[in-house]
Enzyme design. Structure first.
Site, PDB file in Angstrom:
ATOM      1  N   ASP A 217       0.834  -1.193   0.000  1.00 49.55           N
ATOM      2  CA  ASP A 217       0.000   0.000   0.000  1.00 49.55           C
ATOM      3  C   ASP A 217       0.877   1.254   0.000  1.00 49.55           C
ATOM      4  O   ASP A 217       1.849   1.336   0.754  1.00 49.55           O
ATOM      5  CB  ASP A 217      -0.872  -0.029   1.271  1.00 49.55           C
ATOM      6  CG  ASP A 217      -1.946   1.048   1.266  1.00 49.55           C
ATOM      7  OD1 ASP A 217      -2.826   0.992   0.394  1.00 49.55           O
ATOM      8  OD2 ASP A 217      -1.906   1.942   2.137  1.00 49.55           O
ATOM      9  N   GLU A 276       1.618  -0.663  -5.037  1.00 47.48           N
ATOM     10  CA  GLU A 276       0.563   0.300  -5.325  1.00 47.48           C
ATOM     11  C   GLU A 276       1.267   1.647  -5.298  1.00 47.48           C
ATOM     12  O   GLU A 276       1.504   2.217  -4.237  1.00 47.48           O
ATOM     13  CB  GLU A 276      -0.550   0.259  -4.271  1.00 47.48           C
ATOM     14  CG  GLU A 276      -1.723   1.146  -4.653  1.00 47.48           C
ATOM     15  CD  GLU A 276      -2.101   2.197  -3.628  1.00 47.48           C
ATOM     16  OE1 GLU A 276      -3.098   2.889  -3.857  1.00 47.48           O
ATOM     17  OE2 GLU A 276      -1.419   2.349  -2.600  1.00 47.48           O
TER      18      GLU A 276
HETATM   19  C1  NOJ Z   1      -4.582   2.794  -1.001  1.00 51.64           C
HETATM   20  C2  NOJ Z   1      -5.692   1.869  -0.655  1.00 51.64           C
HETATM   21  O1  NOJ Z   1      -6.044   1.126  -1.792  1.00 51.64           O
HETATM   22  C3  NOJ Z   1      -6.823   2.730  -0.151  1.00 51.64           C
HETATM   23  O2  NOJ Z   1      -8.001   1.992   0.001  1.00 51.64           O
HETATM   24  C4  NOJ Z   1      -6.386   3.378   1.139  1.00 51.64           C
HETATM   25  O3  NOJ Z   1      -7.393   4.274   1.574  1.00 51.64           O
HETATM   26  C5  NOJ Z   1      -5.096   4.151   0.957  1.00 51.64           C
HETATM   27  N1  NOJ Z   1      -4.114   3.427   0.204  1.00 51.64           N
HETATM   28  C6  NOJ Z   1      -4.490   4.511   2.294  1.00 51.64           C
HETATM   29  O4  NOJ Z   1      -4.016   3.360   2.928  1.00 51.64           O
END
Ligand code: NOJ
Ligand code: MG
Length: 536
Positions: A217, A276
């Site tokens: 993340d 991500e």
């Molecule tokens: C990306 C995640 O996919 C999302 O759902 C989240 O709110 C943010 N990162 C913060 O962790």
């Protein structure tokens, strides 16, 4: 906790040169909305385990589970209070273990989410930092700063939270702490060695349990520009944005990913890391998948691409060129739990569905790995009209400025039956499901050759049969405007993005089509917004 590998998994790990992830189809399970085993209305790990046969039957290679760790759920579990325990909402540690074993038995790999940019404000470290007052050593694990202005009552800099409002919250002691997301998600200070050590230990914990990798993340956010400089521009960061910002895509993050790669490689069985990362360009994104860094990164440029042949071709070319420059496979993704579902983005209704069917075949014919988001195989639309009272997205409570609220793509998926919760669980689901979803359930679509579900099943089965799909190269072939034609070894893919039909010379034997075809005089009439796979 041993890993029982199904024969398919064992075979693949015996051929390390290939790398299973290079062409894997990975299915995202948003745990809270997949299947509820205990009737509290919230999906859980046992629910996922019981529904794994659906995923094996669908034909995916792996599942990615969104966070199920102990969390106050201020941001759907992306606010982790204890990285080594399962939140009681989702089960217990033994359920995670059972799930991983059962997935492996069915030939499915399992990727879990790791959230290193921030913890929950209920994490023991942050509690100690706040409760211990200004001199608490734990304050150094986060970004605490004095405020600006004569009384220190202005935030330390002008950064804004992705969810809206300032990225700083003031403590009772008068100083401020940084949170790029909700105030309940304080950002960790990755310059502190204890943070690095702790996360290596957390990764080991889950690798020892048998997971096949991590979805990382905010993999682009852990390192902030030196001195936390002001941005100066007033347009704030967006979820899945591409702005150049002093808190995203800093060069320093790569050192962390390199150390994680070493750790992943020290385990058997090709464990992977997928970033991500929101990077301004395909080239910047490719840096995350250099040979000594992560294995994959989500390709958000493809996700955000308009329904336009020229734009699609451009994104496909730039994605492939960027990843090829570092020898990594490209990934393709159309939806996830943070964006409006693509049937709706593509126009909704019959048109959205038609385009989504075509986009599925395009995605699964491109070289590399594909990510599917739960429910896209059912053609689920975004649920736009949720009552305010049920919404949980923190962005909803933090003012405007966001493109979309994220609850509408997180509505629990329909499995069977004619009334809500459509087999999701024994009780009402945490977000209400529309009445029209009876016709979209797994049960309703199974065996219907015109259904979205059977299209995905056929495509995934063919992807295994036709060895030219998956990893490898592709070549564009001549095509009229609005149409994309490309070849993979043994396969040609034709996509008509226009609303009207086009006539093309028959390129081969049709093996799968997202719409009905008509033949005559050596030509095929390809209906509008249709994609076809041809064996050649
Ligand atoms: C990306 C995640 O996919 C999302 O759902 C989240 O709110 C943010 N990162 C913060 O962790
Ligand atoms: Mg439950």
């Amino acid at each position: 906790m041993t890993q029982e590998l199904a024969p398919t998994l064992r075979d693949q790990s015996a051929a390390p040169s290939a790398g299973w992830w290079r062409d894997a189809v990975i299915y995202q399970v948003y745990v809270r909305s997949f299947a509820d085993s205990d009737g509290d209305g919230i999906g859980d790990l046992r629910g996922v385990r019981e529904r794994l046969p659906h995923l094996a039957d669908l034909g995916v290679d792996a599942v990615w589970l969104t966070p199920f760790y102990a969390s106050p759920q201020a941001d759907g579990g992306y606010d982790v209070a204890d990285y080594r325990s399962v939140d009681p909402l989702f089960g217990e540690l033994s359920d995670a273990d059972d799930l991983v074993r059962e997935a492996h038995r069915l030939g499915l790999r399992v990727i879990v989410d790791i959230v290193p940019n921030h913890t929950s404000d209920q994490h023991a470290w942050f509690r100690a930092a706040v409760d211990g007052g200004p001199d608490a050593p734990e304050r150094a694990l986060y970004h605490f700063r004095p405020g600006r202005g004569p009384d220190g009552d202005l935030p330390p800099n002008d950064w804004e939270s992705v969810f809206g409002g300032p990225a700083w919250t003031r403590t009772d002691a008068g100083d401020w702490y940084l949170h790029l997301f909700a105030p309940e998600q304080p950002d960790l200070n990755w310059e502190h060695p204890a943070v690095r050590e702790e996360f290596e230990s957390i990764l080991r914990f889950w690798l020892d349990l048998g997971v096949d990798g991590f979805r990382i993340d905010v993999a682009h956010g852990m390192v902030k520009a030196e001195g936390l400089p002001d941005i100066g521009l007033r347009e704030q960061a967006k979820m899945i944005g591409a702005q150049v910002l002093p808190f995203f895509d800093q060069d320093g993050v790569h050192e962390i990913h390199r150390s994680w790669r070493l750790l992943l490689d020290s385990y058997e069985g090709q464990r992977i890391g997928v970033a991500e990362a929101w990077a301004p360009t395909s080239e910047r994104l490719a840096l995350y998948v250099r040979p000594d860094e992560l294995h994959q990164a989500f390709n958000f440029q493809f996700l955000t691409c308009a329904w336009d042949a020229a734009a699609m071709r451009q994104v496909i070319d730039s994605s492939l060129a960027a990843t090829a420059s570092v020898g990594a496979p490209t990934t393709w993704v159309l939806s996830n739990h943070d964006v409006v579902r693509h049937t709706t983005r593509y126009g909704g209704g019959a048109q959205g569905l038609r385009r989504a069917r075509a986009a599925a075949l395009l995605t699964l014919a491109l070289p590399g790995s594909a990510y599917l988001y739960q429910g896209e195989e059912l053609g689920l639309p975004e649920v736009a009209d949720l009552p305010d009272g049920v919404r949980q997205d923190p962005a909803f409570f933090r003012g405007d400025g966001q493109d979309g609220l994220r609850d509408g793509c997180r509505v629990p998926i329909p499995w069977s039956g004619t009334a809500a919760p459509y087999g999701f669980g024994p009780g009402a689901s945490w977000l209400p499901q529309p009445a029209a979803w009876a016709g979209l359930s797994v049960e309703a679509q199974t065996g219907d050759p015109r259904s979205m579900l059977e299209l995905y099943r056929s495509a995934l089965a063919l992807r295994k049969e036709l060895s030219g799909l998956g990893d490898g190269g592709m070549e564009w072939l001549p095509a009229p405007e609005g149409v994309l034609v490309f070849s993979r070894p043994g396969v040609v893919c034709t996509l008509n993005t226009l609303a009207e039909e086009v006539e093309l010379p028959v390129p081969g034997r049709p093996v799968l089509s997202s719409g009905a075809l008509e033949f005559g005089g050596g030509a095929v009439r390809l209906p509008g917004e249709t994609c076809v796979w041809w064996a050649v």
